[in-house]
Design a protein around this motif. Structure first.
Motif, PDB file in Angstrom:
ATOM      1  N   ASN A  70       9.508  17.913 -25.832  1.00 42.42           N
ATOM      2  CA  ASN A  70       9.064  16.703 -26.107  1.00 42.42           C
ATOM      3  C   ASN A  70       9.871  16.130 -27.287  1.00 42.42           C
ATOM      4  N   PRO A  71       9.564  14.958 -27.854  1.00 38.87           N
ATOM      5  CA  PRO A  71      10.455  14.536 -29.037  1.00 38.87           C
ATOM      6  C   PRO A  71       9.682  15.221 -30.379  1.00 38.87           C
ATOM      7  N   LYS A  73      -2.943   5.409 -28.047  1.00 41.19           N
ATOM      8  CA  LYS A  73      -2.484   6.716 -28.375  1.00 41.19           C
ATOM      9  C   LYS A  73      -1.912   6.697 -29.505  1.00 41.19           C
ATOM     10  N   CYS A 107       8.859  11.011 -32.028  1.00 40.82           N
ATOM     11  CA  CYS A 107       7.639  10.727 -31.928  1.00 40.82           C
ATOM     12  C   CYS A 107       6.818   9.976 -32.991  1.00 40.82           C
ATOM     13  N   ILE A 108       5.820   9.339 -32.667  1.00 41.89           N
ATOM     14  CA  ILE A 108       5.255   8.347 -33.861  1.00 41.89           C
ATOM     15  C   ILE A 108       4.345   9.302 -34.912  1.00 41.89           C
ATOM     16  N   GLY A 146       6.377   2.328 -27.870  1.00 38.76           N
ATOM     17  CA  GLY A 146       7.134   3.734 -27.099  1.00 38.76           C
ATOM     18  C   GLY A 146       6.201   4.917 -27.469  1.00 38.76           C
ATOM     19  N   CYS A 147       5.057   4.745 -27.207  1.00 42.70           N
ATOM     20  CA  CYS A 147       4.216   5.855 -27.201  1.00 42.70           C
ATOM     21  C   CYS A 147       3.105   5.849 -26.218  1.00 42.70           C
ATOM     22  N   PRO A 148       3.383   6.468 -24.753  1.00 44.68           N
ATOM     23  CA  PRO A 148       4.554   7.221 -24.539  1.00 44.68           C
ATOM     24  C   PRO A 148       5.998   6.512 -24.725  1.00 44.68           C
ATOM     25  N   HIS A 149       7.175   7.105 -24.709  1.00 45.01           N
ATOM     26  CA  HIS A 149       8.378   6.690 -24.817  1.00 45.01           C
ATOM     27  C   HIS A 149       8.532   5.496 -23.570  1.00 45.01           C
ATOM     28  N   GLU A 155       1.864  18.201 -22.812  1.00 45.16           N
ATOM     29  CA  GLU A 155       2.250  16.614 -23.172  1.00 45.16           C
ATOM     30  C   GLU A 155       0.958  15.843 -22.620  1.00 45.16           C
ATOM     31  N   SER A 184       0.375  12.853 -22.027  1.00 44.14           N
ATOM     32  CA  SER A 184       0.598  11.813 -20.965  1.00 44.14           C
ATOM     33  C   SER A 184       1.344  12.218 -19.847  1.00 44.14           C
ATOM     34  N   CYS A 244       8.844  12.337 -24.183  1.00 45.30           N
ATOM     35  CA  CYS A 244       7.769  12.639 -23.853  1.00 45.30           C
ATOM     36  C   CYS A 244       7.429  12.204 -22.317  1.00 45.30           C
ATOM     37  N   TYR A 291      -3.087   8.526 -33.196  1.00 46.03           N
ATOM     38  CA  TYR A 291      -2.332   9.488 -33.981  1.00 46.03           C
ATOM     39  C   TYR A 291      -2.016   8.979 -35.370  1.00 46.03           C
TER      40      TYR A 291
HETATM   41 FE1  F3S Z   1       5.114  10.581 -27.332  1.00 48.65          FE
HETATM   42 FE2  F3S Z   1       4.541  11.066 -29.556  1.00 48.65          FE
HETATM   43 FE3  F3S Z   1       3.175   9.328 -28.111  1.00 48.65          FE
HETATM   44  S1  F3S Z   1       5.053  12.601 -27.859  1.00 48.65           S
HETATM   45  S2  F3S Z   1       3.096  10.100 -26.275  1.00 48.65           S
HETATM   46  S3  F3S Z   1       5.309   9.396 -28.885  1.00 48.65           S
HETATM   47  S4  F3S Z   1       2.177  10.897 -29.646  1.00 48.65           S
END
Ligand code: F3S
Length: 402
Positions: free
Chosen positions: A75-76, A373, A353-354, A295-298, A134, A136, A115, A377
Motif C-alpha cells: 500500500n502507499p 472513504k 495515501c490520504i 484518489g482514495c482508492p488510487h 487493504e 478496497s 492501494c 479518514y
Molecule cells: Fe488508498 Fe489510503 Fe484511501 S490506502 S484507499 S488512499 S485510505
C-alpha cells in the motif's frame, strides 16, 4: 491446529525468530477462527500504513531474519520527494516514512506503494488462495476476480508473505462465500461515485453479511472503477470483504448459485432517493474550501483521462491533489494527460495515501472529495469534507468554494 513438519519448524524457531513471530501470529489467528490447518497462498498484498505499528512489525520480522517467500505488493505511505517540497513535516514523520520504505525493501516486498494492486501488478485469478489486506482491495479480489482472501490486516498479510501460508477458515471455504443478504437496487448508478454511495449505504446496514445485489436498472456492465468503489465503501462503513452482483460477478450467475439454495437472512431495497439522502448525511455543508483531494482508492488511468477531460482549459484556485499509482501516472505522462492536468494547477502524486501526516497543513479547513472513504479518514484527522461527484469537485476547485 495440525501443522506440517516444516510449519512446526517455523513455529519452534528453527527458521529464525522473525519467521517464528509470523508463525505465532498465524497460529493464534487460526485458533481464534477454529482453523484446523494452514494452506499455501500464492499472492499477498500488505496494507502498510507508514505508521509506527506496521513499520515496527516489519522491522521485528526483518531483524529476526525473515524474508518474503511470497513477495507482497505494498500500500502507499507518502511520496517524501514531492510532498516535502510543498508541506511541512517533522523530522520524526520524515524519518518514519524513510524507515518504512527501507524495511519493506529489506523484507523483499514489491514496492508498488499503491492501494489498487488488483487492477495492475498483483492480479489473482479465479479460485486462487491469497492473503490481501487493504479494505478496497480485498472485496475486489474476492468479489470481482473470484480469488479467496480473508479480510486480512497488514500484520497478518505480512506474516503470510514470510511463511507462504494462511490459516484455513472463513472465505477460503466455498460455503462461507454464499450470499446471505439480498439487496434490491432500484437506483441507477451511473459513475463510480454513485457506486461508492451505494456501497456506503449498504455496508452501514448489512454489517458483516455477504450482500447479493439485484439491479433493476443497470445500464451496461459496471466498470472496474465502479466495482472497486462499491467494495471500498462496503468495507469501510461495514465489514464486507465479499459481495456478489447477479449476472455480473463470477460466483453469482443467478440467485440459486449466489445463495446456494438458502433463503437470505434479510433484504433491503435502495432507491436513487436513498443515495441522495446518504450523500447529504455524509457530506459537510458547502463553503470556502482549502483542498480538493481525489484518489482514495488510487485513481486509475481511466479516471485520470476523465479528469483531464473535465479540467480542459480550466484553472484551479485551491490545492488540488490526485493520488494515483506510479503506473497510471507514467501512462498519463506518456499519453499527455499529466502535462495537461498539471497545466490547470492540479497535481498528481504517486505512492501516497490520504491518511498521512504530510496533509496536516489542510486540517481545520474544508476539503472536497469524491470518496466517502477519504472523508471518513480525513475527518478523523480534523478536516471536514464535502463529498460530490467528480464534475462537481472540478467546479469547486475552479471557484474555490462549493
Ligand atoms: Fe488508498 Fe489510503 Fe484511501 S490506502 S484507499 S488512499 S485510505
Amino acid at each position: 491446529m495440525r501443522l506440517s513438519d516444516e510449519q512446526k519448524r517455523m513455529y519452534d524457531g528453527s527458521r529464525g525468530p522473525g519467521v517464528q513471530k509470523a508463525m505465532e501470529l498465524l497460529v493464534a489467528l487460526g485458533k481464534a477462527f477454529d482453523a484446523e490447518e494452514m494452506i499455501p497462498v500464492s499472492r499477498t498484498h500488505v496494507a502498510l500504513s507508514g505508521q509506527e505499528g506496521d513499520t515496527y512489525w516489519c522491522e521485528l520480522l526483518v531483524n529476526g531474519g525473515a524474508r518474503a517467500v511470497v513477495p507482497p505488493t505494498t500500500n502507499p505511505a507518502w511520496d517524501t520527494q514531492t510532498l516535502t517540497r510543498h508541506y511541512d513535516v517533522t523530522p520524526g514523520e520524515l524519518d518514519l516514512a524513510l524507515r518504512t520504505v527501507d524495511v519493506y525493501r529489506r523484507i523483499g516486498a514489491v514496492l508498488t506503494f499503491c492501494c489498487t494492486p488488483e487492477l495492475a501488478g498483483n492480479v489473482p485469478t479465479f479460485g486462487e488462495h491469497v492473503a490481501f489486506s487493504e479494505s478496497s482491495a480485498t472485496p475486489y479480489v474476492n468479489s470481482v476476480l473470484g480469488a479467496r482472501s480473508n479480510r486480512e490486516s497488514s500484520v497478518s498479510a505480512l506474516a503470510s508473505a514470510v511463511t507462504g501460508i494462511t490459516p484455513l477458515y472463513g472465505l477460503h471455504f466455498r460455503e462461507n462465500r454464499l450470499g446471505t443478504f439480498l439487496v434490491d437496487v432500484e437506483a441507477a448508478p451511473k459513475e463510480a461515485y454513485d457506486w461508492g454511495l451505494l456501497g456506503w449505504y449498504v455496508g452501514k446496514r448489512v454489517g458483516a453479511q455477504v450482500p447479493v445485489f439485484r439491479f433493476r436498472n443497470l445500464q451496461g456492465r459496471p466498470s472496474p472503477e465502479a466495482l472497486l468503489y462499491l467494495g471500498a465503501e462496503l468495507n469501510t462503513s461495514g465489514a464486507v470483504p465479499l459481495y456478489h452482483i447477479l449476472g455480473v460477478t463470477p460466483e453469482a450467475p443467478d440467485e440459486a448459485v449466489a445463495f446456494g439454495g438458502h433463503k437470505p437472512a434479510g433484504s433491503l431495497s435502495v432507491t436513487d432517493r436513498n443515495l441522495e439522502e446518504q450523500e447529504a448525511e455524509l457530506s459537510e455543508k458547502g463553503g470556502k474550501i482549502n483542498l480538493v483531494m481525489l484518489g482514495c482508492p488510487h485513481y486509475s488511468y481511466a479516471q485520470l483521462r476523465e479528469l483531464d477531460r473535465l479540467l480542459a482549459g480550466r484553472t484551479v484556485s485551491v490545492p488540488f491533489w490526485v493520488l494515483t499509482s506510479g503506473d497510471a501516472m507514467e501512462l498519463a505522462r506518456r499519453s499527455g494527460e499529466l502535462a495537461r492536468i498539471e497545466a490547470s494547477g492540479a497535481r498528481l502524486v504517486p505512492d501516497t495515501c490520504i491518511d498521512e501526516p504530510c496533509w496536516k497543513s489542510f486540517e481545520g479547513g474544508l476539503g472536497v472529495t469524491d470518496s466517502p472513504k477519504c472523508m471518513y479518514y480525513r475527518e478523523r484527522r480534523g478536516q471536514p469534507f464535502v463529498i460530490r461527484r467528480l464534475g462537481e469537485c472540478v467546479e469547486a476547485a475552479v471557484k474555490g468554494e462549493i
